[in-house]
Design an enzyme around this catalytic site. Structure first.
Site, PDB file in Angstrom:
ATOM      1  N   GLU A  94       0.830  -1.199   0.000  1.00 13.25           N
ATOM      2  CA  GLU A  94       0.000   0.000   0.000  1.00 13.25           C
ATOM      3  C   GLU A  94       0.869   1.254   0.000  1.00 13.25           C
ATOM      4  OE1 GLU A  94      -4.241  -1.396   1.825  1.00 13.25           O
ATOM      5  OE2 GLU A  94      -2.775  -0.655   3.281  1.00 13.25           O
ATOM      6  N   CYS A 109       3.765   8.413   0.848  1.00 13.27           N
ATOM      7  CA  CYS A 109       4.308   7.468   1.825  1.00 13.27           C
ATOM      8  C   CYS A 109       4.434   6.125   1.124  1.00 13.27           C
ATOM      9  CB  CYS A 109       3.367   7.377   3.030  1.00 13.27           C
ATOM     10  SG  CYS A 109       3.889   6.201   4.286  1.00 13.27           S
ATOM     11  N   CYS A 116       6.023  -7.179   6.660  1.00 10.65           N
ATOM     12  CA  CYS A 116       7.103  -6.584   7.451  1.00 10.65           C
ATOM     13  C   CYS A 116       7.857  -7.660   8.196  1.00 10.65           C
ATOM     14  CB  CYS A 116       6.538  -5.556   8.440  1.00 10.65           C
ATOM     15  SG  CYS A 116       7.818  -4.575   9.286  1.00 10.65           S
ATOM     16  N   CYS A 120       5.577  -4.795  15.415  1.00 14.28           N
ATOM     17  CA  CYS A 120       5.240  -3.768  16.406  1.00 14.28           C
ATOM     18  C   CYS A 120       3.789  -3.971  16.825  1.00 14.28           C
ATOM     19  CB  CYS A 120       5.441  -2.375  15.819  1.00 14.28           C
ATOM     20  SG  CYS A 120       7.154  -2.052  15.321  1.00 14.28           S
ATOM     21  N   CYS A 123       0.896  -1.925  15.189  1.00  8.34           N
ATOM     22  CA  CYS A 123       0.922  -1.743  13.737  1.00  8.34           C
ATOM     23  C   CYS A 123       0.248  -2.902  13.012  1.00  8.34           C
ATOM     24  CB  CYS A 123       2.362  -1.595  13.251  1.00  8.34           C
ATOM     25  SG  CYS A 123       2.491  -1.315  11.467  1.00  8.34           S
ATOM     26  N   CYS A 338      -0.899   6.295  10.064  1.00 11.40           N
ATOM     27  CA  CYS A 338       0.247   5.582  10.623  1.00 11.40           C
ATOM     28  C   CYS A 338      -0.175   4.293  11.328  1.00 11.40           C
ATOM     29  CB  CYS A 338       0.975   6.506  11.603  1.00 11.40           C
ATOM     30  SG  CYS A 338       2.368   5.725  12.442  1.00 11.40           S
TER      31      CYS A 338
END
Length: 354
Positions: A94, A109, A116, A120, A123, A338
């Protein structure tokens, strides 16, 4: 795509010069290709009208001009636009277009990994299966495709999308240098920001190479004993070592570093944590802190109230002596803020929030 076919996108000028020489093309053709892709934003070899048909046919036979494929687009009521791109079959990322209220700042962004390598706790990307690093051309093509869709050009690029950029260091930095090159995208180094969750090995390499780009660290907890509960990267790269590396950055490069701080009530806010964060800011000295309210809702944690944010930010501004910016949450209604990039939605749809 055949592995022996040379991919023109994502290459630096020297690589294109070597390739053109291997085909017996004049040396100046490499610069024409380079500028055509990045400066002129050409999307096919047919747009290289200064090339003869013979040259274009030779390039078509020996090189490819691939594009990532748009899967869906979501448009926020605040003007933020989120795009899902298929970079390879079964692999999606994305990318987010974030215009400022006055229209002067237009940020893209971008992602550096499919999924990933980290997890986290706040996230959503960390919940996805990690499917590999993006190639340089796939990183840059996010920008080329978004600009083509919105019919505008970005003023700023942030490597803060899906993935940990320091775990794809060489492709990320290669992309950043092409963005910065006057014959490439021609973006100033201060308009390119690379972010990390705190991979100190990558930060040290960045320092040693004297990279010119803006740099941000996702801090998210000021207590060395508690940070691992928010960010698993802390187990391998503990906070004390991370702060030591951040101080090295500001001292050796003589530049400011940014700390990103996701505010989570009863986890990393309150007076004790604010005091710890103030001490960190003073110890690093050349830094600024971007605070961001928690956006995701899949954890037991809650988003802070405006009053809690105001109290936390006021204390930091009064005591830290460094710039404090509340980044808020553009694109939250489309899961584009975020920590929210998690490939939610249906393929081939375009949704406008009203």
């Amino acid at each position: 795509m055949k592995e022996d076919i040379f991919v023109l996108k994502g290459k630096r000028l020297a690589e294109l010069q070597e390739f053109c020489a291997s085909l017996g093309l004049e040396p100046y053709r490499a610069k024409q290709i380079y500028q055509g892709i990045y400066k002129n934003r050409y999307s096919s070899l047919e747009q290289f009208t200064t090339f003869s048909k013979e040259v274009r046919e030779k390039l078509k036979a020996n090189a490819s001009f691939p594009e990532i494929q748009l899967g869906r687009e979501l448009i926020s009521k605040d003007g933020t636009r989120k795009f899902t791109f298929e970079v390879e079959p079964g692999k999606e990322v994305e990318t987010v277009w974030i215009p400022s209220g006055d229209g002067d700042r237009k940020t893209i962004c971008i992602s550096s990994q499919v999924g990933c390598t980290l997890n986290c706790a706040f996230c959503a990307t960390g919940l996805l299966e990690y499917k590999g690093n993006l190639q340089t051309w796939q990183i840059l093509d996010q920008i080329l495709q978004v600009e083509k869709i919105v019919q505008d050009r970005a003023t700023n690029i942030v490597f803060m999308g899906m993935g940990e950029p320091m775990h794809n260091y060489f492709s990320v930095l290669k992309a950043a240098h092409i963005l910065n090159d006057k014959d490439g995208f021609c973006l100033g180094a201060k308009r390119i920001t690379i972010s990390t969750a705190g991979v100190t090995t990558g930060i040290n390499r960045f320092i040693e190479n004297k990279e010119p780009f803006n740099f941000a660290i996702s801090l998210n907890h000021p207590n060395p004993n508690a940070r691992s509960s928010v960010m698993d990267v802390n187990d391998k790269h503990p906070l004390e070592k991370l702060l030591e590396t951040a101080r090295r950055f500001t001292q050796e490069l003589d530049r400011m570093i940014t700390f990103e701080y996701v505010m989570i009530p009863d986890v990393n806010m309150g007076r004790e944590n604010a005091e710890r964060l103030v001490k960190i800011a003073r110890s690093v000295n050349k830094c600024k802190i971007n605070v961001i309210p928690l956006n995701t809702d899949f954890t037991k944690w809650r988003r802070p109230t405006e009053e809690e944010v105001g109290e936390f930010v006021s204390y930091l501004r009064a005591k830290s002596g460094v710039p404090i910016l509340n980044r808020r949450s553009p694109g939250r209604d489309i899961n584009g803020a975020c920590g929210m990039l998690a490939l939610k939605g249906t393929r081939n749809e375009k949704i406008v929030q009203t």
